[in-house]
Structures are given as structure tokens and as C-alpha cells.
Scaffold this active site. Structure first.
Site, mmCIF file in Angstrom:
data_model
loop_
_atom_site.group_PDB
_atom_site.id
_atom_site.type_symbol
_atom_site.label_atom_id
_atom_site.label_comp_id
_atom_site.label_asym_id
_atom_site.label_seq_id
_atom_site.Cartn_x
_atom_site.Cartn_y
_atom_site.Cartn_z
ATOM 1 N N HIS A 294 0.817 -1.221 0.000
ATOM 2 C CA HIS A 294 0.000 0.000 0.000
ATOM 3 C C HIS A 294 0.847 1.266 0.000
ATOM 4 C CE1 HIS A 294 0.562 -0.454 4.453
ATOM 5 N NE2 HIS A 294 0.549 0.876 4.410
ATOM 6 N N ASP A 327 0.513 -7.817 1.321
ATOM 7 C CA ASP A 327 0.808 -6.399 1.528
ATOM 8 C C ASP A 327 2.308 -6.159 1.549
ATOM 9 O OD1 ASP A 327 0.276 -3.714 1.849
ATOM 10 O OD2 ASP A 327 0.143 -3.817 4.039
ATOM 11 N N SER A 410 4.723 2.591 7.774
ATOM 12 C CA SER A 410 4.458 1.389 6.975
ATOM 13 C C SER A 410 5.677 0.967 6.176
ATOM 14 C CB SER A 410 3.311 1.646 6.006
ATOM 15 O OG SER A 410 2.107 1.747 6.722
#
Length: 566
Positions: A294, A327, A410
């Protein structure tokens, strides 16, 4: 009379003595006894020339030394003429002794009637008093006639004078009209100056207080000036000497951060009207960097990815491969040499409570370091799902940590006490109790989740080698709307039957409507948890599944198959 003005302390004048009843008897008791009574002449004889001259000299020269005043009279004054002695023997008992000085022309008491003027007594000059006073013999005070003139008979007669008893107090011996050598003190009193010493002490005390007040005022003024104006001179504060940051213990947070930061990078991604910021870390010397899917999603197929290293250097990167189911994504930096790979740990060795450090760029604040512990293991987490078709949903059997993770963290590494990567920070639990990707704008509440590095290593290797990742599967379609305990197999699949013919599930004997309750002895409560448990393994791994059919429980063995990601 202004013959002289005393230079010492002003004396207190006492009233002249007046005749008192019994005074003559006291004079006779204290005066030395005469050998024979002498009859004085009926009329006072004129003083001898020597006496007149002596009296005049005493009146005109009052400032002479006290010794001159006490000097004995001349032989003519001390011894009366034979005729006077013979005449005075007969009336000595009836007439009061005559004074030795010239008659008072003004007839003042006690030698005559009151006159219009009273002569002032001779000026008395005070003399220094010994420290403890001068003792006055008992017979001296009584040997005067009240005016300081001695009444003693000739020296020959004083030798036979009996000694009188000493007075009980010196005040009784004081003669205000006598010679000024008699100290007016009590025996044992401090000699003249007691009050003067006390006055000096008081003066010194007042002076000391004044000095203290002045010094305090000056000090207060100087202090106020220094406080308001920053001091009179330049102020230099003490400070510790600089030391090398590498001196920290390797297993401390500072030591871990110093070791890991050179291998951590910040990604700035833009494309197709979107942009984002995330974190990644170096996998090898060839420039491969691991991050979240993402994070690079805004770049699409023709966007740009810029890399910023911890030292501030920047470079461009290209996408190698990504997988939304895990992910995870891999990019490669171009034109950079001397990269330092971050060592990888083993997530299977992690225990709850182990200390960990998270490194990233929350809200684009790069090189941010936070610390915490492993709060839990194998947390089944699903993230994403913004597309609505489920193609972007991530299933993670995650490590839970309380190390603060925020948007921008992230893809950053979660390292252990040896600065080895054990997880990839990916998601947080927001305050609204919804689970989502870290890219959402919720802040950290101490519930962060990281993809275990064992899973990340396998996916990264596949993305680098083939450009895509494979998923382990059992070949069945699950009913995600089932509300019971466990994961129930559906009745039909998206493009065919719910159990793929010839697949791993069909070979194990799994049928539609079967409920899978355990994987390798671990409870499964829903379909998402079953997917997470399966994807935590590699294709080809063998699993033991507990299956319930028509209320009967049995165990089956399944060898996992493989399916392409995305």
C-alpha cells in the site's frame, strides 16, 4: 568667679555644709586629740604674711597641680607662735578652732553671717582614677575642715593619734570641698569608663548593623542587575564533553538505532493524482528494498518512487514486484553503491515480552525511533479492502507490538535487541475499533501489527526472482458469511464448485458444508483466520485439519498447493 574652666567632665556641685546639732561633737571625735587645751585670742589674729601670701596664691592660681594644694603649710603656718599657743590653751575647750586661712571678708557660712555673695569654691581639676579606684585611708576624710584644708596638729602630735576604725562606706569619707584625689567609687566598681565602654560597644554594634545593611543593599542591587542584564561579564555554563554515540551498549535502544538507521530509507511516491510516504529497508547490496504494497500503490504503472537515505542522500527507484495479499512490495534503487543491508532475524524465535524497536518516518518525520515489546504473536489481521471486490485485502498472521506506529511507519523494520529484522510494520488498530492499513490517518494507540519476517523473506525472494508471489491454498471456497464457530466450506465457488476437483482439499476428503475448526491443533473461529493460518505457511507444507461434518469431528491431512498472487 571665672578663674578657670574645667577641661574634664563637669562636676556635680554639692550644697555647702551647714551647722547641724551634734556636728561639733563629731568633729571632736574625728579630730586628733590636742595635748593641752589652748585658749585662742579674743579677736582673730591677722594671718601671717606667709599665710596671706599662700591664701592669695591659692585664690589666684586655682589651676595648679593637686599636689600643690595638698602640700603642707610652711613651718610658720604649721606651728603657732609660743604666745598664741599659750593664749589659746585656756579657751580651747570653749571656742571652736579657727580656720587656717584668712577670714572671709563676706562673712559667709559657716564662718560668719550670710553675705550678699558667696565665693565660688576653687576649681577642681579631675585626675585620672586607677582601674579599681584609690583607697582613701579612714583618717583622711575627717582631717579636713570641710573646705579641703587639713586640721591635723603638728607632726609630733599626729604620732600619738589613736587609729580610728575604718568607715563602712567610702561615701561617708567623701568631702565635696576637699582635694580632688578621692575617687567617688565603691570598692570593686570598675574604674571610670564603665558607661563609656558600654557606649563604645553600642556604637560598634550600630556601626556593624549599618555596614551589614549597606552591604546587603549593594549585593541586592548587583544581583538584580545581573539577573536583568545577563551578568556583568559573559556567562559560560558547564557542559559535558562530547562523546562518540557508538559508545552506547549494542543492545540498548540507542545502540540498536545507531546500527539499524543507515539501512532504513524513506519512500516518497506519487502518480495518477495520488502521493504517499512510507518506509523501507535495504535487503542486499544490489539495491533491493522491501516495503508495503500500500506504500507503492499510488505510483501505479507510470508513477515515480524517490528514495531518501538516513544520511540525506536521495535516489530514484523502480518497482520490482508487489503482492496485495501479503501487503508486500520490492523496489530497487538505481545508481547507488555501498549500501548496507539490514540483517534478518527469525520470527519463530520471538517470544511475547521481547523488547523491540520500530524505525520509520511517521508523518514524513524520517529516522524516527520508537521502542516497545512484543505484545502477542499470530494475530490474524486483515487489512485493506478499499476496492470492494476483496482483491486488495491482506491476510496477516501478525506480530502485535506496543511500539508506537503511525502513518509513514508502513514498510519500516521492527528489529530485536540485536538489531535484526523480525517484522515489517504494516497496520495499526485505530481508536474507532476498526482495523485498517497503516496508511489511514488514525494515530497510534499502542496496537501495532507487523508481518513476520519469515513470511516477508519468502515473499521478497519470490518477488525478486519472478516478479510475483505465490499463495499456499487448500483448493476450497469458504462461506465468509457463516456466523458459527469455525470456517465453513461454501456450496459453490466463484467460477465453479466450492471444492476444486483434484485440489488439495478434494484429495483430503473435504466436502461442501464441512466446518474446519482447527489447524495443527490451533482453534479457528472464522474464515479469515483460516486463510491467515494457511498463508503463514509455504506451498507444499503439510497441515492437520480438524473437520466437523453432520456433528461428527474428524482429522484430515492436507498438502498445501500454490496459486499465483493477485
Amino acid at each position: 568667679m571665672n578663674e578657670g574652666r574645667p577641661t574634664g567632665p563637669k562636676a556635680k556641685w554639692w550644697s555647702r555644709p551647714v551647722p547641724v546639732h551634734g556636728a561639733q561633737e563629731r568633729d571632736q571625735e574625728t579630730a586628733p586629740p590636742a595635748a593641752e587645751p589652748v585658749e585662742p585670742p579674743s579677736t582673730p589674729a591677722a594671718p601671717a604674711p606667709q599665710e596671706a601670701s599662700a591664701s592669695a596664691q591659692a585664690a589666684t592660681a586655682p589651676e595648679q597641680a593637686p599636689e600643690a594644694a595638698l602640700a603642707p603649710q610652711s613651718a610658720a603656718e604649721a606651728a603657732p607662735a609660743p604666745e598664741e599657743a599659750a593664749a589659746g590653751v585656756e579657751s580651747a575647750s570653749r571656742v571652736r578652732p579657727q580656720p587656717l586661712h584668712a577670714p572671709d571678708p563676706y562673712a559667709t557660712p559657716p564662718y560668719g553671717g550670710p553675705g550678699p555673695w558667696a565665693p565660688a569654691p576653687p576649681v577642681q581639676r579631675p585626675v585620672a582614677t586607677p582601674p579599681q579606684g584609690t583607697f582613701v585611708p579612714p583618717g583622711v576624710a575627717s582631717a579636713t575642715n570641710g573646705a579641703g584644708v587639713p586640721l591635723a596638729p603638728p607632726h609630733q602630735q599626729q604620732q600619738h593619734q589613736p587609729q580610728s576604725h575604718p568607715q563602712t562606706s567610702h561615701w561617708l569619707q567623701y568631702d565635696p570641698w576637699g582635694a580632688p584625689q578621692q575617687p567617688l567609687v565603691h570598692p570593686g566598681d570598675p574604674a571610670g569608663g564603665g558607661r563609656q565602654k558600654k557606649g563604645q560597644r553600642g556604637t560598634l554594634l550600630v556601626g556593624a548593623l549599618l555596614i551589614a545593611l549597606v552591604a546587603g543593599g549593594i549585593g541586592g542591587g548587583v544581583g538584580a542587575y545581573i539577573e536583568r542584564n545577563g551578568g556583568i561579564t559573559r556567562v559560560e555554563l558547564p557542559q559535558a564533553q562530547p562523546v562518540d554515540g557508538k559508545g552506547r551498549a549494542p543492545d540498548s535502544v540507542a545502540g540498536i538505532a545507531a546500527s539499524a538507521l543507515p539501512s532504513v530509507v524513506t519512500l516518497h511516491v506519487s502518480g495518477a493524482g495520488e502521493q504517499g510516504t512510507g518506509t523501507g529497508f535495504v535487503l542486499d547490496a544490489k539495491g533491493h528494498i522491501l516495503t508495503n504494497d500500500h506504500v507503492v500503490e499510488p505510483a501505479g504503472t507510470d508513477g515515480t518512487i524517490n528514495i531518501t537515505f538516513s544520511g540525506g542522500q536521495t535516489a530514484k527507484a523502480e518497482l520490482v514486484g508487489k503482492d496485495s495479499g501479503y501487503d508486500l512490495a520490492v523496489v530497487r534503487v538505481l545508481g547507488v553503491d555501498g549500501l548496507k543491508p539490514l540483517p534478518l532475524g527469525n520470527s519463530e524465535n520471538v517470544q511475547v515480552g521481547d523488547p523491540v524497536v520500530a524505525i520509520g518516518a511517521p508523518f514524513d518525520l524520517q529516522n524516527t525511533v520508537t521502542s516497545g515489546i512484543i505484545s502477542a504473536k499470530e494475530r490474524p489481521i486483515t487489512a485493506g479492502g478499499e476496492k470492494g471486490d476483496g482483491s486488495d485485502v491482506s491476510y496477516v498472521n501478525a506480530l502485535q507490538t506496543d511500539a508506537p506506529i503511525n502513518p509513514g511507519n508502513s514498510g519500516g523494520p521492527l528489529v530485536d535487541a540485536q538489531a535484526r529484522v523480525i517484522g515489517i510494520n504494516s497496520a495499526i488498530r485505530a481508536a474507532d475499533n476498526s482495523a485498517g492499513l497503516e496508511g489511514s490517518q488514525g494515530g497510534s494507540i499502542g496496537l501495532g501489527f507487523a508481518i513476520p519476517i519469515n513470511q516477508g523473506k519468502r515473499v521478497a525472494e519470490e518477488l525478486i526472482n519472478t516478479g510475483k508471489a505465490t499463495h499456499p491454498v487448500i483448493g476450497v471456497t469458504l462461506d465468509m458469511k457463516y456466523a458459527g464457530d469455525g470456517a465453513r466450506v461454501g456450496t459453490k465457488g466463484a467460477d465453479g464448485p466450492a471444492v476444486t476437483p483434484g485440489g488439495p482439499g478434494a484429495r483430503a476428503g473435504i466436502a461442501p458444508r464441512d466446518v474446519i475448526t482447527e489447524v495443527n491443533g490451533q482453534k479457528v473461529h472464522n474464515g479469515q483466520e483460516l486463510i491467515v493460518k494457511i498463508r503463514a505457511h509455504r506451498p507444499g507444507d503439510r497441515l492437520e485439519l480438524t473437520v466437523v461434518r453432520a456433528g461428527k469431528e474428524r482429522t484430515v491431512s492436507v498438502t498445501l498447493g500454490s496459486a499465483d498472487g493477485n
